[in-house]
Design an enzyme around this catalytic site. Structure first.
Site, PDB file in Angstrom:
ATOM      1  N   ARG A  82      -5.205 -14.205  -1.891  1.00  0.00           N
ATOM      2  CA  ARG A  82      -4.200 -13.190  -1.572  1.00  0.00           C
ATOM      3  C   ARG A  82      -4.855 -12.169  -0.633  1.00  0.00           C
ATOM      4  NH1 ARG A  82      -3.022  -8.082  -4.495  1.00  0.00           N
ATOM      5  NH2 ARG A  82      -1.019  -7.389  -3.702  1.00  0.00           N
ATOM      6  N   HIS A 126      -0.237  -3.487   2.661  1.00  0.00           N
ATOM      7  CA  HIS A 126      -1.140  -2.968   1.617  1.00  0.00           C
ATOM      8  C   HIS A 126      -1.690  -1.640   2.133  1.00  0.00           C
ATOM      9  CE1 HIS A 126      -3.883  -4.234  -1.924  1.00  0.00           C
ATOM     10  NE2 HIS A 126      -4.227  -2.993  -1.620  1.00  0.00           N
ATOM     11  N   GLU A 171       1.998  -2.470  -4.415  1.00  0.00           N
ATOM     12  CA  GLU A 171       1.979  -1.205  -5.143  1.00  0.00           C
ATOM     13  C   GLU A 171       2.666  -0.067  -4.375  1.00  0.00           C
ATOM     14  OE1 GLU A 171      -2.112  -0.418  -6.131  1.00  0.00           O
ATOM     15  OE2 GLU A 171      -2.227  -2.086  -7.536  1.00  0.00           O
ATOM     16  N   ASN A 300       0.144  -5.934 -10.984  1.00  0.00           N
ATOM     17  CA  ASN A 300      -1.262  -5.518 -10.977  1.00  0.00           C
ATOM     18  C   ASN A 300      -1.511  -4.706 -12.235  1.00  0.00           C
ATOM     19  OD1 ASN A 300      -1.319  -6.654  -8.472  1.00  0.00           O
ATOM     20  ND2 ASN A 300      -1.701  -4.749  -7.351  1.00  0.00           N
ATOM     21  N   TYR A 302      -4.595  -2.813 -14.710  1.00  0.00           N
ATOM     22  CA  TYR A 302      -5.982  -2.384 -14.911  1.00  0.00           C
ATOM     23  C   TYR A 302      -6.191  -1.703 -16.264  1.00  0.00           C
ATOM     24  CZ  TYR A 302      -6.818  -3.539 -10.051  1.00  0.00           C
ATOM     25  OH  TYR A 302      -6.933  -4.224  -8.868  1.00  0.00           O
ATOM     26  N   GLU A 379      -3.330  -8.715  -9.317  1.00  0.00           N
ATOM     27  CA  GLU A 379      -4.612  -8.004  -9.335  1.00  0.00           C
ATOM     28  C   GLU A 379      -4.978  -7.686 -10.774  1.00  0.00           C
ATOM     29  OE1 GLU A 379      -5.070  -4.382  -7.041  1.00  0.00           O
ATOM     30  OE2 GLU A 379      -4.061  -5.287  -5.331  1.00  0.00           O
TER      31      GLU A 379
HETATM   32  O1  IFM Z   1      -8.580  -1.418  -4.603  1.00  0.00           O
HETATM   33  C1  IFM Z   1      -7.321  -1.246  -5.176  1.00  0.00           C
HETATM   34  C2  IFM Z   1      -6.313  -2.121  -4.477  1.00  0.00           C
HETATM   35  O2  IFM Z   1      -6.270  -1.890  -3.107  1.00  0.00           O
HETATM   36  C3  IFM Z   1      -4.931  -1.859  -5.042  1.00  0.00           C
HETATM   37  N1  IFM Z   1      -4.915  -1.936  -6.471  1.00  0.00           N
HETATM   38  C4  IFM Z   1      -5.952  -1.267  -7.216  1.00  0.00           C
HETATM   39  C5  IFM Z   1      -7.315  -1.603  -6.628  1.00  0.00           C
HETATM   40  C6  IFM Z   1      -8.406  -0.852  -7.415  1.00  0.00           C
HETATM   41  O3  IFM Z   1      -8.203   0.519  -7.333  1.00  0.00           O
END
Ligand code: IFM
Length: 479
Positions: A82, A126, A171, A300, A302, A379
Site C-alpha cells: 500500500r 495521504h 485518514e 487504521n 493503533y 495500518e
Molecule cells: O505515520 C502515520 C501514517 O502516515 C498515518 N497513520 C498513522 C501513522 C503513524 O503515526
C-alpha cells in the site's frame, strides 16, 4: 495492561498480507521531475513545526531506490504493498498539466510490484496537498474536492486495471482536524470552521474520486477509503461521561462513516457545532456523490482513548493515535467539554497505549453495523526506540510483541464472524513521522538515516515467517 495472546492462529487462505507507506514519508526527491511543493514541504520548512527541523527532502530516498525496495518486499514475501501517490509529483499545481515524469514513476513502481507478484494498493491522498491549492483555501475550498476528482480520473487512466485496490483518502480525520483545527499538521491552520469545511470537502473528494475511478475502469473496480476510527471509552457510566464519548465518536468517526456509508450526516454533528456553522457548504447532491459503493473499508488502528466530561487542558489533543504534539487548539471541534484521560500502559514510543482488545472491539462493532462490508486493516504498527546491536541487527522484541498481539486480535475478530480481508503493517521501513520528523521509527525494516541502508529488523523477519505460514509465529527473537 494487556496479557500476551497465544501464538499459532491461522488465517483464511486468501487473506492478504501487506505493508504500507506514504509518498511524503519515504520518497524524497522533492525537486525532481518538475514536482512542486506540497503543504508538507512548506510546513516542514516553517521553523518550529517539525522536530529538529526535519523535512521530507530526502526522506528514505525511495524515489531513487524503487528496484531495491521492491526486491526487499519480495524477499519478505509481501503479497500486497500500500503506497500513496504524491499529487504534486504528477500534477504540480493540483490543476492543469500533468507531469509525464511523475506519472512514469508510479507506473514503473506498479509494473515492478506486479512483476514481483505483489499486489499494488494505491492511495490517492495521504496528506500532501499541492501548495498551490492550499494557497486558494485548501480543503476548506470546495474546488479542491472537484480538482481531486479530476486528478483521480487521470490516475485511473494511467494506472488502469493494474491497481488491485484504489483508496481515495488516508485518514481524512487527520487532514481536516490536525491540519485545520489544531494545526499540528500541514497546513498548520487553527480555525474550527475551516476544519469542518475541510471535513465535508474531503468526504466529497472521496465520492468524486471513487466515482471517477469507476467511470474510467468500470463500476466493479474496487474502491476503498482508509479511516482512523477512534476507539474511545467513557471513564464511567455517568450520563455526562457517556455524552463526552458520544461527542468524540460523532466528530471523530460518524462524520466520515455516516456520509460515506449511509449517505447522511449525523444530526448530532450539526447540533454540536451550531455555534460555529450552519453547514450550508453541504450542497444538495453532495451526499449522493459521497456514498460511492465501497469494495472494502480500510481501518487504521493503533490504540484507544478514554474520556470524561470536564474541561480540556489547553493543548489536549488526547493521548491517543494521531493526537500528535500539543497545540493551543484542540482537534476535537465542537467537543468543548471533553477531557482525555491518561491511559494505563504499556505505551509505545509515541506515548500511545497498547490495547489489542480495542481492535477486536472496533472490528466487531463496525461489522455489526455494516455486515455486508468487507474490512481490511490498512495500518497497524508501533514506534519503539530501536537499538542496533554490534552485529548490525535490530532485535525489536517490543514491536514483534505488538504485532503478534494485534494480528491475533484480527484473527479473533475473524473467528467472531467479521469479514476481514487483509492486514498491512505500518510501516515497511522507518520514515518521516510527520511533526516528529525522523525521531520515531515505525518500520519493520530499519533505515540508517546517514547511509540510507535498509536492514530487516526481527519484526520484519517475524512478519515474513507469518506470511510464509499464514499462521502467527511465536514472538521469539531472530538471533
Ligand atoms: O505515520 C502515520 C501514517 O502516515 C498515518 N497513520 C498513522 C501513522 C503513524 O503515526
Amino acid at each position: 495492561m494487556t496479557t500476551p495472546r497465544p501464538s499459532g492462529r491461522r488465517f483464511p487462505d486468501d487473506f492478504l498480507w501487506g505493508s504500507a507507506t506514504a509518498s511524503y514519508q519515504i520518497e524524497g526527491a522533492v525537486h525532481e521531475g518538475g514536482r512542486a511543493p506540497s503543504i508538507w514541504d512548506t510546513f516542514s520548512r516553517t521553523p518550529g513545526k517539525v522536530q529538529d527541523g526535519d523535512t521530507g527532502d530526502v526522506a528514505v530516498d525511495h524515489f531513487h531506490r524503487v528496484p531495491q525496495d521492491v526486491a526487499m518486499m519480495a524477499d519478505l514475501g509481501l503479497q500486497a504493498y500500500r503506497f500513496s501517490i504524491s499529487w504534486s509529483r504528477v500534477q504540480p499545481d493540483g490543476s492543469g498539466a500533468f507531469l509525464q515524469a511523475g506519472l512514469d514513476f508510479y507506473s514503473d513502481l506498479v509494473d515492478r510490484l506486479i512483476a514481483a507478484r505483489i499486489k499494488p494498493v494505491a492511495t490517492l491522498y495521504h496528506w500532501d496537498l499541492p501548495q498551490a491549492l492550499e494557497d486558494e483555501g485548501g480543503w476548506a475550498n470546495r474546488r479542491t474536492a472537484i480538482l481531486f476528482g479530476e486528478y483521480a480520473r487521470k490516475m485511473a487512466e494511467v494506472l488502469g486495471d493494474r491497481i488491485h485496490l484504489w483508496t481515495t483518502l488516508n485518514e481524512p480525520w487527520c487532514s481536516a482536524y490536525l491540519g485545520y483545527a489544531s494545526g499540528v499538521h500541514a497546513p498548520g491552520r487553527t480555525d474550527d470552521v475551516s476544519a469542518l469545511r475541510a471535513v465535508h470537502h474531503l468526504n466529497l473528494a472521496h465520492g468524486l474520486a471513487g466515482r471517477a475511478v469507476k467511470d474510467v475502469l468500470g463500476q466493479d473496480t474496487p474502491v476503498s477509503v482508509t479511516l482512523n476510527l477512534h476507539v474511545t471509552r467513557a471513564a464511567t457510566d455517568a450520563p455526562e461521561d457517556l455524552e463526552a464519548k458520544r461527542q468524540i465518536d460523532t466528530i471523530g468517526n460518524e462524520v466520515f462513516l455516516r456520509p460515506m456509508l449511509d449517505g447522511e450526516y449525523p444530526k448530532e454533528v450539526f447540533a454540536d457545532t451550531e455555534h460555529l456553522t450552519d453547514w450550508s457548504f453541504v450542497q444538495d447532491e453532495d451526499l449522493d456523490i459521497i456514498q460511492v459503493p465501497l469494495a472494502v473499508l480500510g481501518i487504521n488502528y493503533y490504540s484507544t482513548g478514554r474520556v470524561r466530561w470536564g474541561t480540556p487542558e489547553v493543548g489536549d489533543g488526547g493521548p491517543g493515535p494521531d493526537g500528535h504534539r500539543s497545540s493551543a487548539s484542540s482537534p476535537w471541534v465542537g467537543a468543548t467539554n471533553v477531557e482525555f484521560l491518561p491511559q494505563p500502559g504499556p505505551h509505545t514510543a509515541m506515548g500511545w497505549n497498547i490495547e489489542p482488545e480495542g481492535l477486536v472491539n472496533l472490528l466487531v462493532e463496525v461489522h455489526e453495523r455494516y455486515p455486508a462490508l468487507p474490512l481490511a486493516i490498512t495500518e497497524n504498527g508501533a514506534a519503539f526506540d530501536d537499538e542496533v546491536t554490534p552485529d548490525g541487527r535490530v532485535h525489536d522484541v517490543d514491536r514483534v510483541a505488538y504485532l503478534h498481539d494485534h494480528i491475533d486480535a484480527v484473527g479473533e475478530a475473524i473467528k467472531r464472524g467479521v469479514d476481514v480481508r487483509g492486514y498491512f503493517v505500518w510501516s515497511l521501513m522507518d520514515n518521516f513521522e510527520w511533526s516528529y520528523g525522523y525521531s520515531k521509527r515505525f518500520g519493520v525494516v530499519r533505515v540508517d538515516y546517514d547511509t540510507l541502508e535498509r536492514t530487516v529488523k526481527d519484526s520484519g523477519l517475524w512478519y515474513s515467517d507469518l506470511i510464509a505460514t499464514n499462521a502467527i509465529p511465536a514472538p521469539a527473537p531472530h538471533l
